[in-house]
Every structure is written in C-alpha cells, then in structure tokens.
Design an enzyme around this catalytic site. Structure first.
Site, PDB file in Angstrom:
ATOM      1  CB  SER A  51      -0.899   0.005   1.234  1.00 60.38           C
ATOM      2  OG  SER A  51      -1.479   1.284   1.438  1.00 60.38           O
ATOM      3  CE  LYS A 101      -4.055  -4.195   3.249  1.00 64.57           C
ATOM      4  NZ  LYS A 101      -4.913  -3.273   2.486  1.00 64.57           N
ATOM      5  CD  GLU A 118      -7.434  -7.632  -4.861  1.00 55.96           C
ATOM      6  OE1 GLU A 118      -7.791  -7.693  -3.676  1.00 55.96           O
ATOM      7  OE2 GLU A 118      -6.856  -6.638  -5.348  1.00 55.96           O
TER       8      GLU A 118
END
Length: 429
Positions: A279, A285, A292
C-alpha cells in the site's frame, strides 16, 4: 503515401479514410509475419498453376525473404498511410519488383488474405494457450499430490459444510483446466483449415492449388466453401475467445478462493511475497493484487467475446463490420495468455497454514459423516438425517484426517484418483 489496393482514381475524403482504417494498421503489425508467410505460399501456388514464371517466383521469393527479415528485426513498421498490412506488403513488392510485384494479388482478395493471417495467428495462440493451461493443470496436480490429505473446510454457499482437503481443492482446478485444454484443442482443430483461395467469398476463375498452399502453411485441410470461409470470420473468433474464456473461468474461481483464503478472517494460505504488492499509505499491507487481476481477466475475455458475438449478426458475404472483430480477438487472447502464464508460479508458491485450516473444521462439519454412518448401520438415511439435525448442539468434533480417509467414493478425499488425472495430463503432453 502507399497506394490503396482498392484505389481506382478520384479523391477520397480524409476523415472517411481515417474512420474506415481506424487502428487496423496498428493491429496488422501483429499479424504481419503471418501475412508474409501466407503471401509466400500464395505466390508459390501461383507458380504451380502457371500464373508466375520460375524467374518471377525467384525474385518474388527473394523480395519476401527481405521483408520477413526486416519484419523480424522490427524494421518493417506500418503507418497509417499503409491502411493495413496487406497494402504494405504489396506496395513493398511493387516498389522493388515493378510489374512482377503487381502480380502478387492475382487470385486473392484482402478478405481471404486477412482470413488466413488470422487463422495462422489463432492456431499459434491456441497452441500456446493449450500449453500454458496444461502447465497450470500440472502445477495444481503437483499441489494436490503434495497436500493430498491436508485437511481444510469444504464450503457450500460460503458456509462451512464438511471436512475437505487441499488435495481435493487443488485437483478440482486441475481437472477443470484439463477440460479447458480439450476445448482449446477442439477449437484449434476447427481453425486448422486454410481459407486462402476463397478470394472475396466466391472463388476465382483460376484453378488455384488450394490444397498445396494449405499443406505449405501447415494446415490439416482446406476450408472448401469460399462463402463459408468468408462468413466464418467473427464466428470463428468468437469460438476462439470462448475457449479462452473457459480456461480463465477456472482461473477466476481459483483467484476468488485465494482472495478469500488469504484474508485475515480465513488465514488459510499465504501468497508468495513476490506475487503481492504494498500500500502507498498503509505500511503493514501486502495486497493480493495479482489474484485480483486474475479474477478480472476473465471479464476482459468475456467482454471481447460479447463484442465479437454482437458484431456477427450479418447476412452472407463480407461486411466491413467484421474489421472490428480483430481488436477484441487480439485483446482477449493477450489477456488469456498473459494471465495463464503466471498461474503455475503462483500455485507453486502457495503456503498453507495447516493449523488454521484444521481449527476451522468445527463440530457441525462432521454432521454429514455421522448421518452416513447411521445409514450404513441400517438406519434409513432420511431418518438418520433428521436424527443428526436434532443433535447438532451436542455433536462432537470428529477426526478430520479420519473423515478424509473414510470418504472413499471415487474422486473423494480418501480416493482422489490423482493417478487418473495425471495419466490424462500425460496424454496431453
């Protein structure tokens, strides 16, 4: 400016030309190598029926050699002025050979010229897709073999259902991908017929050596009916994209599962660090961006498929609408190949948390086993079902490993039939 093959004199509106050419010249850069190969086979076929002399074929072959070499070196670059690759090839031959070069288009149309280039490209792309999909199936079968009896919860409706195994989970994707390979290969068999010689869809008044040209291009046969060849465009591209969609639909399910299983709430599996991103604002993160995007890739192929399918609602004969099937075809196959290429490396790097998965197999997961045990002892199954349902609150947590070992219906966790799947995989290679 390159002279357009259809130019008969008179001025053409510049905006109209841009509108009709669009980005076809850019797309044809991808197909140029196939167009050159098909052009060589065509001119050799013309020599066999006496349209070209030996000397004319010799110089034509030499000029095509130069164009192939330039294209391989990235020096044969199409521009908007070329309109398409077919025009650029003929213009280059005419520029070098004069009147001899002007003979190259004898007996063919841009219609069958693009058809054969597309089929040659599709044949290679489907071969690559079959190989990559087979590689992905192999990686998943290897995972199934390594983790054959590793317990994990099985889900229906995203609710815990019964004890399952990583072996069963991984093998499900492997078998589905083997099915997808069969579909890809079946589509490749349809593609593997030469349309060259169909001209504009109605043949020509020359005894073209269509079989000899097909053999030289490596096709297994000829798409005989010229109108059928012409009207196959778009429909065939939709079939190709449908085969690609079938493979990516399996990957989408795999990606969905990994998206769930890598969450803190599940915590069943960790992705290889090299397949995650960070992130820009949250230091802690590690994001599963790859899975995805793999999940989304199927939608890209499906969008391309629908785009092509809606384009081919046409009467017989060629229509310029069909030009617009080229972009979605290339886009969809690029997405499928790029995605499938990453799957084996992703699968090989998965790290399963055995304790977390085992702890998620809670007492109610053993209810079905208990009902079947009662039925095996002589209790009618529906009565056993109701009895276990009434005792759910007192149901004890069973032995997950024992549950897996006892589930011996062929293909179930106790008898995954991995040898059969491995034999099927071996037969594909």
């Amino acid at each position: 400016m390159t002279s357009r093959l259809w130019d008969k004199g008179g001025a053409a509106d510049a905006a109209m030309l841009r509108y009709t050419s669009r980005d076809d010249w850019r797309l044809d850069q991808r197909l140029l190598a196939y167009d050159l190969v098909a052009t060589r086979a065509h001119v050799r076929g013309l020599r066999r029926i006496g349209v070209l002399t030996d000397d004319e074929l010799f110089v034509m072959d030499g000029a095509l050699d130069e164009l192939v070499e330039k294209n391989g070196a990235g020096q044969l670059v199409l521009t908007e002025a070329d309109e398409d690759g077919h025009t650029a090839i003929e213009a280059a031959l005419v520029a070098k050979l004069g009147d001899v070069g002007k003979k190259v288009h004898t007996g063919r149309s841009r219609n069958d010229q693009v058809l054969v280039a597309l089929r040659l490209y599709e044949r290679d792309a489907l071969s690559d897709l079959a190989r990559l999909t087979t590689d992905a199936a192999r990686a998943l079968l290897s995972l199934a073999r390594r983790e054959e009896r590793t317990p994990m919860p099985g889900y229906t409706h995203l609710q815990r259902a019964v004890p399952s195994s990583v072996g069963l989970w991984a093998a499900s994707f492997a078998e589905n991908l083997l099915d997808a390979v069969d579909l890809v290969r079946a589509t490749a068999a349809i593609v593997d017929r030469s349309p060259l010689g169909a001209a504009a869809g109605y043949g020509v008044n020359l005894a073209l050596d269509r079989e000899g040209v097909a053999r030289e291009l490596g096709f297994s046969g000829v798409a005989w009916n010229p109108l059928g060849s012409q009207t196959s465009r778009g429909i065939l591209e939709a079939q190709v994209l449908s085969a690609a969609w079938g493979a990516l639909a399996v990957v989408r399910r795999l990606a969905w599962d990994l998206s769930l299983f890598t969450t803190s709430e599940f915590g069943f599996v960790r992705l290889p660090e090299a397949f995650t991103t960070g992130s820009s604002i949250m230091p802690q993160k590690r994001n599963p961006d790859v899975v995805e995007l793999m999940r989304a890739a199927c939608a890209v192929v499906q969008g391309a498929l629908v785009e092509v399918q809606t384009m081919v609602a046409l009467p017989s004969g060629y229509h310029r609408d069909l030009q617009l099937t080229k972009a979605p075809l290339l886009r969809g196959l690029d997405e499928a190949l790029t995605t499938m290429r990453l799957v084996p490396r992703l699968v090989d790097g998965l790290d399963f948390d055995r304790e977390r998965m085992l702890s998620a197999i809670t007492p109610e997961c053993f209810a079905t086993d208990r009902a079947v045990e009662l039925a095996a002892s002589g209790v009618p199954f529906r009565e056993a079902y109701r009895r276990v349902a009434a005792e759910l609150e007192t149901l004890e947590r069973g032995d997950a490993a024992g549950s897996l070992a006892a589930r011996v219906s062929p293909g179930a966790p106790g008898d995954l039939r991995l040898r059969e799947l491995e034999a099927r995989l071996a037969a594909l290679t």
